[in-house]
Design a protein around this motif. Sequence first.
Motif, PDB file in Angstrom:
ATOM      1  N   SER A   9       0.924  -1.417  -0.130  1.00 32.90           N
ATOM      2  CA  SER A   9      -0.153   0.425   0.144  1.00 32.90           C
ATOM      3  C   SER A   9       0.821   1.440   0.170  1.00 32.90           C
ATOM      4  CB  SER A   9      -0.551   0.023   1.300  1.00 32.90           C
ATOM      5  OG  SER A   9      -0.194   0.251   2.708  1.00 32.90           O
ATOM      6  N   GLN A  10       2.381   0.696   0.277  1.00 29.35           N
ATOM      7  CA  GLN A  10       3.284   2.013   0.598  1.00 29.35           C
ATOM      8  C   GLN A  10       3.727   2.591  -1.168  1.00 29.35           C
ATOM      9  OE1 GLN A  10       5.419   1.559   4.025  1.00 29.35           O
ATOM     10  NE2 GLN A  10       4.016   1.963   5.696  1.00 29.35           N
ATOM     11  N   LEU A  11       3.290   1.766  -1.679  1.00 30.38           N
ATOM     12  CA  LEU A  11       3.817   2.170  -2.843  1.00 30.38           C
ATOM     13  C   LEU A  11       2.949   3.358  -3.965  1.00 30.38           C
ATOM     14  CD1 LEU A  11       4.460  -1.669  -4.212  1.00 30.38           C
ATOM     15  CD2 LEU A  11       6.464  -0.226  -4.134  1.00 30.38           C
ATOM     16  N   PRO A  12       4.018   3.970  -4.639  1.00 27.61           N
ATOM     17  CA  PRO A  12       3.163   4.767  -4.967  1.00 27.61           C
ATOM     18  C   PRO A  12       2.293   4.359  -6.242  1.00 27.61           C
ATOM     19  CG  PRO A  12       5.506   5.544  -5.107  1.00 27.61           C
ATOM     20  CD  PRO A  12       5.275   3.844  -4.525  1.00 27.61           C
ATOM     21  N   PRO A  13       1.378   5.319  -6.084  1.00 29.32           N
ATOM     22  CA  PRO A  13       0.268   4.300  -8.060  1.00 29.32           C
ATOM     23  C   PRO A  13       1.286   3.766  -9.438  1.00 29.32           C
ATOM     24  CG  PRO A  13      -0.884   6.313  -6.713  1.00 29.32           C
ATOM     25  CD  PRO A  13       0.963   5.638  -6.215  1.00 29.32           C
ATOM     26  N   ARG A  14       2.234   5.112  -9.975  1.00 26.66           N
ATOM     27  CA  ARG A  14       2.713   4.505 -10.869  1.00 26.66           C
ATOM     28  C   ARG A  14       3.135   3.338 -10.575  1.00 26.66           C
ATOM     29  NH1 ARG A  14       5.371   9.908 -13.474  1.00 26.66           N
ATOM     30  NH2 ARG A  14       5.974   8.191 -14.833  1.00 26.66           N
ATOM     31  N   ILE A  15       4.195   3.257 -10.082  1.00 28.00           N
ATOM     32  CA  ILE A  15       4.855   2.011  -9.699  1.00 28.00           C
ATOM     33  C   ILE A  15       4.157   0.934  -9.755  1.00 28.00           C
ATOM     34  CG2 ILE A  15       6.497   0.558  -8.768  1.00 28.00           C
ATOM     35  CD1 ILE A  15       8.232   3.389  -7.662  1.00 28.00           C
ATOM     36  N   SER A  16       3.054   1.154  -9.495  1.00 30.26           N
ATOM     37  CA  SER A  16       1.880  -0.266  -8.719  1.00 30.26           C
ATOM     38  C   SER A  16       1.531  -1.024  -9.556  1.00 30.26           C
ATOM     39  CB  SER A  16       1.070   0.155  -7.450  1.00 30.26           C
ATOM     40  OG  SER A  16       1.572   0.135  -6.176  1.00 30.26           O
ATOM     41  N   ALA A  17       0.843   0.471 -10.600  1.00 35.91           N
ATOM     42  CA  ALA A  17       0.625   0.124 -12.131  1.00 35.91           C
ATOM     43  C   ALA A  17       1.513  -0.492 -12.884  1.00 35.91           C
ATOM     44  CB  ALA A  17      -0.536   1.188 -12.698  1.00 35.91           C
ATOM     45  N   GLY A  18       2.251  -0.476 -12.723  1.00 33.44           N
ATOM     46  CA  GLY A  18       3.836  -0.656 -13.726  1.00 33.44           C
ATOM     47  C   GLY A  18       4.082   0.600 -14.234  1.00 33.44           C
ATOM     48  N   GLU A  19       4.049   1.724 -14.688  1.00 27.12           N
ATOM     49  CA  GLU A  19       3.490   2.724 -15.471  1.00 27.12           C
ATOM     50  C   GLU A  19       5.204   3.475 -15.020  1.00 27.12           C
ATOM     51  OE1 GLU A  19      -0.318   5.274 -14.404  1.00 27.12           O
ATOM     52  OE2 GLU A  19      -1.040   3.793 -15.961  1.00 27.12           O
ATOM     53  N   VAL A  20       6.549   2.931 -15.049  1.00 22.04           N
ATOM     54  CA  VAL A  20       8.131   2.968 -15.186  1.00 22.04           C
ATOM     55  C   VAL A  20       8.731   2.151 -15.707  1.00 22.04           C
ATOM     56  CG1 VAL A  20       7.495   4.235 -12.558  1.00 22.04           C
ATOM     57  CG2 VAL A  20       8.179   1.905 -12.507  1.00 22.04           C
ATOM     58  N   ASP A  21       9.246   2.204 -16.007  1.00 26.13           N
ATOM     59  CA  ASP A  21      10.177   1.758 -17.269  1.00 26.13           C
ATOM     60  C   ASP A  21      11.192   0.212 -16.015  1.00 26.13           C
ATOM     61  OD1 ASP A  21      10.019   2.831 -19.779  1.00 26.13           O
ATOM     62  OD2 ASP A  21      10.468   5.331 -18.716  1.00 26.13           O
ATOM     63  N   GLY A  22      11.374   1.157 -14.889  1.00 31.09           N
ATOM     64  CA  GLY A  22      12.133  -0.262 -13.915  1.00 31.09           C
ATOM     65  C   GLY A  22      12.586   0.695 -12.665  1.00 31.09           C
ATOM     66  N   LEU A  23      13.020  -0.129 -11.909  1.00 34.49           N
ATOM     67  CA  LEU A  23      13.202   0.196 -11.043  1.00 34.49           C
ATOM     68  C   LEU A  23      15.061   0.174 -10.408  1.00 34.49           C
ATOM     69  CD1 LEU A  23      10.058  -1.807  -9.296  1.00 34.49           C
ATOM     70  CD2 LEU A  23      10.118   0.770  -9.153  1.00 34.49           C
ATOM     71  N   ILE A  24      15.366   0.812  -9.733  1.00 33.12           N
ATOM     72  CA  ILE A  24      16.461   1.347  -8.304  1.00 33.12           C
ATOM     73  C   ILE A  24      15.794   0.024  -7.474  1.00 33.12           C
ATOM     74  CG2 ILE A  24      19.035   1.625  -7.823  1.00 33.12           C
ATOM     75  CD1 ILE A  24      18.619   1.668 -10.532  1.00 33.12           C
TER      76      ILE A  24
END
Length: 347
Positions: free
Chosen positions: A105-120
């Motif tokens: 629940s603490q993940l930003p919505p865009r990250i939860s939705a997979g709307e980023v290119d990748g993660l560090i």
Amino acid sequence: MSNTKVAQALGVSEATVSRVMNNQPGVSKSTAQRVREMAAKLGVGSRAHHSSLEGIRYNTVGLVVLSADAFQRFSQAYHQTIAGVEDALRSKGVEMIYARASEPSQLPPRISAGEVDGLILAGTHPDPATLRVIEKLPQVWVCSHREDDCDMALEGNHAVAQLAADYLLGRGHISLAAISPLASHPAMRARLEYFEYLVTRQNASVKIISCDVDETLLEQTDVEDDPLRRLAEVVDGQVEEMLACEPRPTGIMAANDMVSGMIYAALQKRGIRPGIDIEIIGSEHDGPALSGLYPRPATIDIAAFTMGRRSVEQLLWRIAHPNEPHAYQVVVKPWLVHGDDINESLS
């Protein structure tokens, strides 16, 4: 002329096209997408874009701390790592979303939705449910040892132990100790275990003094319950244990420079001169932690800023090669930083 064709086709300036094709900030996402689509249609390409940003769709990378690391709040090396990530992404014109998330629940919505290119990613004890939410995104772990098969950018903890052992043994110490108040911290554990192996291989004696304080200790913000003071009390007890050893160690490897400072205080309280009676070497080259110590102890620079930058390079490579089956570890080589040299013999 190529940029001119794209600009004329879209009705935008050549400067706008140039910024997009060279991955510079200052252009809206929608306009940047239109420029890239038109450039592809007209056969116009940026060599830098295609070589280093292939596969980028959202022009955004998330930097997510997935669990509290007991040293993060106070560690200069941690903040330098984050600065390295920011610097590398900025140079590529890629937006960064920063978050701390110990549960989904603490993940930003865009990250939860997979709307980023990748993660560090960072964090020593991440929540499995949170990992499942982001498992399909390209990702690189930074500063966090993982047992599973994944891309990582790491400080060279074995090299840190090697430098510390070589330094103390090279200065004539044959009875050594290593002190850490966080035995289960992956980086600290790796350093201490390899240090013990290296010293015993040289037929010198070594005492490993480690314990596990509650890792939530350093996350507390109550002024009346100073977490660093409480941690220093733990280290004070470890120094007392070390001084009771026979033979008494004359050289100590501290888990990091923050612990070095606490060892200094514990020794001075007992009338023992750090740097003269007992020599100490720390790690992470933490200027604020070392600034008030005299003689200033040796330390090991783990190249935290470079490690942050290299994590971004590895992530961009992973984004461009999503089907590569092998995971890769990028280990940044540390180096020794000498302290003050006091011309007195060890007692």
